[in-house]
Design a protein around this motif. Structure first.
Motif, PDB file in Angstrom:
ATOM      1  N   VAL A   9       0.861  -1.185   0.000  1.00 21.58           N
ATOM      2  CA  VAL A   9       0.000   0.000   0.000  1.00 21.58           C
ATOM      3  C   VAL A   9       0.898   1.236   0.000  1.00 21.58           C
ATOM      4  O   VAL A   9       1.707   1.426   0.905  1.00 21.58           O
ATOM      5  N   GLY A  17      -8.408  16.150   1.847  1.00 25.25           N
ATOM      6  CA  GLY A  17      -8.317  15.096   0.851  1.00 25.25           C
ATOM      7  C   GLY A  17      -9.203  13.930   1.220  1.00 25.25           C
ATOM      8  O   GLY A  17      -9.662  13.838   2.358  1.00 25.25           O
ATOM      9  N   PRO A  18      -9.457  13.028   0.274  1.00 27.17           N
ATOM     10  CA  PRO A  18     -10.351  11.908   0.510  1.00 27.17           C
ATOM     11  C   PRO A  18      -9.874  10.998   1.642  1.00 27.17           C
ATOM     12  O   PRO A  18      -8.696  11.001   2.018  1.00 27.17           O
ATOM     13  N   SER A  19     -10.815  10.236   2.181  1.00 28.92           N
ATOM     14  CA  SER A  19     -10.490   9.226   3.189  1.00 28.92           C
ATOM     15  C   SER A  19      -9.456   8.266   2.610  1.00 28.92           C
ATOM     16  O   SER A  19      -9.611   7.784   1.493  1.00 28.92           O
ATOM     17  N   GLY A  20      -8.381   8.013   3.365  1.00 26.44           N
ATOM     18  CA  GLY A  20      -7.347   7.091   2.912  1.00 26.44           C
ATOM     19  C   GLY A  20      -6.301   7.717   2.020  1.00 26.44           C
ATOM     20  O   GLY A  20      -5.428   7.019   1.497  1.00 26.44           O
ATOM     21  N   GLN A  26      -6.346  11.641  15.687  1.00 27.38           N
ATOM     22  CA  GLN A  26      -7.675  11.427  15.111  1.00 27.38           C
ATOM     23  C   GLN A  26      -8.543  10.585  16.060  1.00 27.38           C
ATOM     24  O   GLN A  26      -9.751  10.747  16.115  1.00 27.38           O
ATOM     25  N   GLU A  77      -8.116  16.057  12.360  1.00 24.23           N
ATOM     26  CA  GLU A  77      -9.585  16.124  12.455  1.00 24.23           C
ATOM     27  C   GLU A  77     -10.028  16.647  13.833  1.00 24.23           C
ATOM     28  O   GLU A  77     -10.829  15.992  14.505  1.00 24.23           O
ATOM     29  N   GLY A 118     -13.977  16.872  14.272  1.00 31.02           N
ATOM     30  CA  GLY A 118     -14.817  15.808  13.709  1.00 31.02           C
ATOM     31  C   GLY A 118     -15.993  15.388  14.591  1.00 31.02           C
ATOM     32  O   GLY A 118     -17.013  14.921  14.105  1.00 31.02           O
ATOM     33  N   HIS A 165     -11.663  17.326   7.327  1.00 30.61           N
ATOM     34  CA  HIS A 165     -12.614  17.067   6.248  1.00 30.61           C
ATOM     35  C   HIS A 165     -13.651  18.190   6.186  1.00 30.61           C
ATOM     36  O   HIS A 165     -14.470  18.238   5.293  1.00 30.61           O
ATOM     37  N   ASP A 187     -13.556  14.768  -8.240  1.00 28.83           N
ATOM     38  CA  ASP A 187     -14.568  13.990  -7.510  1.00 28.83           C
ATOM     39  C   ASP A 187     -14.827  12.660  -8.180  1.00 28.83           C
ATOM     40  O   ASP A 187     -15.900  12.133  -8.118  1.00 28.83           O
TER      41      ASP A 187
END
Ligand SMILES: Nc1ncnc2c1ncn2[C@@H]1O[C@H](COP(=O)(O)OP(=O)(O)OP(=O)(O)O)[C@@H](O)[C@H]1O
Ligand SMILES: Nc1ncnc2c1ncn2[C@@H]1O[C@H](COP(=O)(O)OP(=O)(O)OP(=O)(O)O)[C@@H](O)[C@H]1O
Ligand SMILES: [Mg+2]
Ligand SMILES: [Mg+2]
Lengths: 228, 228
Positions: free
Chosen positions: A18, A38-41, A90, A167, A170, A200, A228
């Protein structure tokens, strides 16, 4: 104040690899207030952990507050972090058996302050996040948003030069979130603290001076957003 | 489908008493999609846990899916929950030593399905939240938002009648959040599931059919919001 050069982080698992971060070059200057989105992950928490020396890159260098993190041992990094860095995780990472006050006091233990001075400084941080009336509760006796605010109080209690938060709003309603963002704003504009905030929440990002995006481990050029 | 009558929850600590919920009367009907909002510490998670039978009120009754939760033992409640309820925790509560797939499979173990059918159903839930490619990762090998989505997949894998979710989009970017809200919308409008969603996110609340607010442990009348 914080600079990563050609930094990559690759996790090797049994079945696959990964690539969490891919050749990230970022420069953050003293007094900056950067929102990292940025996006999750996409690698945001990973990058924050590398800047804090909590994790090590697979390749590349991290230079933070003029320290080359790659040349430091684990204990040297822990001492350095305790002195210069406030980190909001987080998932909060509070100590379950300690009260809110003791949790906030934890980073102050290595500062050489007297016990009464430590408690006073920890109480001030708790008052800033509106939780002075919860200081004897353990994390289990607190709501999610209250735990998050304890983690924030702990990160600022030592008056660190660099604040890294993952976060931080959150789990907060808009009133509590605004109070936290107000604290960050004051720390940044009046006390010259450098802040890197992963978020986010576009509303939180607006409190920052600049926004940068990660996408699939790559840092996008300034001004560019993920598709997106 | 879910009704609390005169429900209060009081925590007794050494120095003081905390009234987490104060005489809450709420009625949720089959097929409802309710967003429960309110300030940090106002009692939202506490109310959700009482409706799920995970906690017991200090006074009052909770009647859910025609079961009087107060008359049931811990093991009866666990069996009931496993059969009828999907719960997404504010702090996810994933099992650290199990993979994402095994975590999602957990509630399916008591359903009498064969192992291959369980794995197939768990995989479907993982695909719905976009994490089929992470099914062999343990929670530690996942980002915060990915852990949150595993918790959501686990809650829907048994196809429960009642879905209770505590801040399900708190760690998600807008694209992942919309995907999750889309799943809830489909479960509610096409499969008739009842959903109670605690959230701080006004964008998530808009996906619900109705919004109610808690303030300092009290449920505000329909249409009323907390004072800022
Ligand atoms: N075990 C406990 N002992 C004492 N007080 C508790 C305990 N658990 C929760 N509380 C208190 O009860 C109140 C309500 O908590 P709850 O977790 O329901 O809030 P919440 O609305 O979910 O908040 P958030 O939005 O921050 O998640 C809080 O003020 C909290 O400090
Ligand atoms: N120990 C690990 N082993 C394998 N993969 C990992 C490990 N830790 C993280 N990852 C992967 O690295 C990627 C980046 O993770 P990271 O936590 O940095 O994301 P993020 O941007 O913070 O996401 P989120 O917004 O969901 O918190 C993810 O795809 C995750 O699955
Ligand atoms: Mg993260
Ligand atoms: Mg809560």
């Amino acid at each position: 104040v914080a600079q990563t050069t050609h930094v990559s982080k690759v996790y090797k698992l049994a079945a696959a690899e990964v690539v969490a971060l891919d050749e990230v070059n970022i420069v953050v200057n003293e007094g900056d207030f950067l929102a990292l989105m940025g996006p999750s992950g996409s690698g945001k928490s990973t990058l924050l952990h590398l800047i804090a020396g909590i994790d090590r890159p697979s390749s590349g260098t991290c230079s933070v507050l003029n320290f080359n993190l790659g040349t430091m041992s684990e204990s040297e990094l822990a001492k350095w972090r305790n002195q210069y860095v406030g980190f909001v995780f987080q998932s909060f990472n509070l100590v379950p058996v300690l009260s809110a006050l003791e949790n906030v006091e934890l980073p102050l233990l290595l500062t050489g302050l007297s016990s009464s001075k430590r408690k006073a400084q920890a109480k001030t941080a708790l008052e800033l996040v509106g939780l002075a009336d919860r200081m004897d509760h353990t994390p289990r006796q607190l709501s999610g948003g209250q735990q998050q605010r304890i983690a924030i109080a702990r990160a600022i209690a030592t008056d660190p030069q660099l604040i890294l938060c993952d976060e931080p709003t959150g789990n907060l309603d808009s009133v509590s979130a605004d109070a936290v963002l107000e604290i960050f704003h004051t720390l940044n504009t009046q006390l010259g603290k450098t802040i890197i905030m992963v978020t986010h929440d576009p509303h939180a990002a607006r409190a920052a001076k600049e926004v940068r995006y990660l996408e699939k481990g790559k840092l996008l050029p300034a001004g560019e957003k993920p598709k997106d």
